[in-house]
Scaffold this motif. Sequence first.
Motif, PDB file in Angstrom:
ATOM      1  N   LYS A   1      41.550  43.602  36.456  1.00  0.00           N
ATOM      2  CA  LYS A   1      41.547  42.660  35.789  1.00  0.00           C
ATOM      3  C   LYS A   1      42.547  41.547  34.870  1.00  0.00           C
ATOM      4  CE  LYS A   1      36.922  44.155  33.705  1.00  0.00           C
ATOM      5  NZ  LYS A   1      35.407  44.096  33.362  1.00  0.00           N
ATOM      6  N   LEU A   2      42.503  40.778  34.488  1.00  0.00           N
ATOM      7  CA  LEU A   2      42.854  40.583  33.037  1.00  0.00           C
ATOM      8  C   LEU A   2      42.338  41.018  32.073  1.00  0.00           C
ATOM      9  CD1 LEU A   2      43.419  36.879  33.913  1.00  0.00           C
ATOM     10  CD2 LEU A   2      45.323  38.420  33.761  1.00  0.00           C
ATOM     11  N   ASP A   3      43.320  41.489  31.029  1.00  0.00           N
ATOM     12  CA  ASP A   3      42.694  42.565  29.744  1.00  0.00           C
ATOM     13  C   ASP A   3      42.191  41.767  28.931  1.00  0.00           C
ATOM     14  OD1 ASP A   3      42.643  44.853  28.374  1.00  0.00           O
ATOM     15  OD2 ASP A   3      44.290  46.091  28.872  1.00  0.00           O
ATOM     16  N   THR A   4      40.906  41.676  28.294  1.00  0.00           N
ATOM     17  CA  THR A   4      40.903  41.141  27.402  1.00  0.00           C
ATOM     18  C   THR A   4      41.657  41.676  25.505  1.00  0.00           C
ATOM     19  OG1 THR A   4      38.974  42.451  27.142  1.00  0.00           O
ATOM     20  CG2 THR A   4      38.933  39.656  28.670  1.00  0.00           C
TER      21      THR A   4
ATOM     22  N   LYS B   1      35.216  34.734  34.379  1.00  0.00           N
ATOM     23  CA  LYS B   1      34.760  34.798  35.686  1.00  0.00           C
ATOM     24  C   LYS B   1      35.311  36.014  35.654  1.00  0.00           C
ATOM     25  CE  LYS B   1      34.615  30.723  38.551  1.00  0.00           C
ATOM     26  NZ  LYS B   1      34.750  30.015  39.798  1.00  0.00           N
ATOM     27  N   ASN B   2      34.672  37.136  35.157  1.00  0.00           N
ATOM     28  CA  ASN B   2      34.616  38.329  35.996  1.00  0.00           C
ATOM     29  C   ASN B   2      35.920  38.653  35.151  1.00  0.00           C
ATOM     30  OD1 ASN B   2      33.611  41.398  35.414  1.00  0.00           O
ATOM     31  ND2 ASN B   2      33.752  41.112  37.327  1.00  0.00           N
ATOM     32  N   GLY B   3      36.640  38.798  34.759  1.00  0.00           N
ATOM     33  CA  GLY B   3      37.941  38.542  34.245  1.00  0.00           C
ATOM     34  C   GLY B   3      39.148  38.566  34.735  1.00  0.00           C
ATOM     35  N   ARG B   4      38.805  37.291  35.652  1.00  0.00           N
ATOM     36  CA  ARG B   4      39.825  36.384  36.825  1.00  0.00           C
ATOM     37  C   ARG B   4      40.686  35.389  36.369  1.00  0.00           C
ATOM     38  NH1 ARG B   4      36.493  35.718  41.209  1.00  0.00           N
ATOM     39  NH2 ARG B   4      38.169  34.920  42.455  1.00  0.00           N
ATOM     40  N   ARG B   5      39.700  34.937  35.926  1.00  0.00           N
ATOM     41  CA  ARG B   5      39.785  32.909  36.088  1.00  0.00           C
ATOM     42  C   ARG B   5      40.268  33.240  34.173  1.00  0.00           C
ATOM     43  NH1 ARG B   5      37.083  27.895  37.149  1.00  0.00           N
ATOM     44  NH2 ARG B   5      37.808  27.977  39.220  1.00  0.00           N
ATOM     45  N   ILE B   6      41.662  31.741  34.027  1.00  0.00           N
ATOM     46  CA  ILE B   6      42.458  32.124  32.299  1.00  0.00           C
ATOM     47  C   ILE B   6      42.843  30.523  32.584  1.00  0.00           C
ATOM     48  CG2 ILE B   6      44.659  32.178  33.615  1.00  0.00           C
ATOM     49  CD1 ILE B   6      46.051  33.692  30.742  1.00  0.00           C
ATOM     50  N   CYS B   7      42.366  30.429  30.748  1.00  0.00           N
ATOM     51  CA  CYS B   7      42.461  29.066  30.984  1.00  0.00           C
ATOM     52  C   CYS B   7      42.890  29.218  29.007  1.00  0.00           C
ATOM     53  CB  CYS B   7      41.336  28.250  30.726  1.00  0.00           C
ATOM     54  SG  CYS B   7      40.002  29.059  30.638  1.00  0.00           S
TER      55      CYS B   7
END
Length: 197
Positions: free
Chosen positions: A32-35, A46-52
């Motif tokens: 997933k996208l790494d925080t 969205k559980n590491g799936r959406r970036i804004c």
Amino acid sequence: MMAACFCCLRCCWHGTGFSTGHVPLKDLPEVKLDTNHLGNDVVIVKNGRRICGTGGALASAPIVQNKAFFEVKLQSSGVWGLGLATRKADLHSVPLGMNSESWVLKDDGILMHNNEEKGKLADLPQEGDIIGVTFDHIELNFYLNGKPLGTPFTGIKGTVFPVVYVDEGAILDVQFCTFYHPPPEGFERIMIEQSLL
């Protein structure tokens, strides 16, 4: 002796294995996208799936297998980009592709690396489009709604991660599994290194 053997077989038959205690299997970690590797003004939902927001984010795992695939859905247009980057990429400022640490397709259809234009798409992605990405350690290729765009990056070296960035209201959803379009032949979702063993 024979009774003990039948007991083991009965346990195996009924799904309890050869031990009387139940040992749960660990869930395999998902990409997933790494925080921990994102720009200061980036929001991941969205559980590491959406970036804004504003800035970039790396995926939580590098690409270690021979042929990897992921997808990005353009939820809302604005300034955006996607591709691959090393951990040295500056995720705080956009656009990426301005130095040697990232290889990206930008919202204007230009492929950028090291502040050089490496190609340009004939068709620009629009809101709702799905951009597929393949990487085989030789070429980085892009697909628009399942169709190859024929503008690859080559010469990518080092440990690289999927990267996305946004600005000016853009919203991107990243799919690391359960794809909208089937991956090209031989390509599959990104596997975390321990699951390759």
